[in-house]
Design an enzyme around this catalytic site. Structure first.
Site, short mmCIF file in Angstrom:
data_model
loop_
_atom_site.label_atom_id
_atom_site.label_comp_id
_atom_site.label_asym_id
_atom_site.label_seq_id
_atom_site.Cartn_x
_atom_site.Cartn_y
_atom_site.Cartn_z
N ASP A 123 -21.54 1.05 3.28
CA ASP A 123 -21.06 0.78 2.57
C ASP A 123 -19.22 0.56 2.82
O ASP A 123 -18.22 0.54 4.10
CB ASP A 123 -20.08 3.22 2.26
CG ASP A 123 -21.57 3.99 1.57
OD1 ASP A 123 -22.06 3.23 1.19
OD2 ASP A 123 -21.73 4.91 2.45
N ASP A 141 -24.53 2.81 -5.26
CA ASP A 141 -24.41 4.26 -5.50
C ASP A 141 -23.84 4.28 -7.11
O ASP A 141 -24.15 5.20 -7.89
CB ASP A 141 -23.32 4.88 -4.92
CG ASP A 141 -24.26 4.63 -2.92
OD1 ASP A 141 -25.21 4.58 -3.09
OD2 ASP A 141 -23.39 4.87 -1.91
#
EC number: 3.4.23.36
Length: 169
Positions: A123, A141
């Site tokens: 991330d 995401d």
């Protein structure tokens, strides 16, 4: 009876491929240019911060012994297969729902790649207000969330509105 792929919702899978390419490319760039947990402020409420997530959204189950990697990989594969079957059963003219499914599939496969190759999801998008940081996330995401929002939106449309959204004219 088999129907031509071009006439089904699978025609929109190109969008999933684009999501996977953008997601993996962006993560590779971050991993090549950042040390783990390194953070670079870009604007007053947004940083690029390299982090790894061994769980799911909001690090759900991240502290477990490693079984969750395979559990979430199985979920990603299962959801992708189910959505591809749904796309196959729909027509190519049902653009909104097929684009939504393609975004979800692309996001699921982008994160699946990370789980299988890196053992965790990488991330890097870090939004914050003062000292409160929203959980760090990635482009996969974002695609999953947009796809899910479109599925919900499509569910609220009346049959007349659905025809208008899906009309090729």
């Amino acid at each position: 009876m088999n129907k031509p792929i071009c006439s089904t919702g699978l025609r929109w899978l190109w969008l999933a491929v684009v999501v996977v390419i953008l997601d993996i490319s962006s993560k590779q760039w971050v991993m090549a240019h950042f040390a783990l947990y390194e953070s670079v402020p870009l604007i007053p409420f947004f940083n690029l911060t390299y982090a790894q997530n061994f769980g799911a959204a909001f690090s759900f189950l991240a502290d477990k012994s490693g079984w969750q990697r395979w559990f979430f990989a199985g979920i990603a594969i299962g959801i992708s297969v189910v959505l591809m079957v749904m796309m196959y059963r729909s027509t190519a003219k049902q653009r909104l729902i097929n684009c939504a499914y393609a975004l979800i599939i692309g996001g699921a496969l982008g994160n699946l790649y990370d789980r299988l190759v890196h053992g965790a999801v990488n991330d890097f998008l870090d939004f914050y207000i003062n000292n409160w940081h929203f959980p760090t996330f990635n482009l996969a995401d974002v695609a999953i969330c947009i796809g899910a929002a479109l599925v919900i939106f499509e569910g609220f449309l009346s049959p007349v509105e659905k025809n208008a959204v899906n009309n090729d004219e």
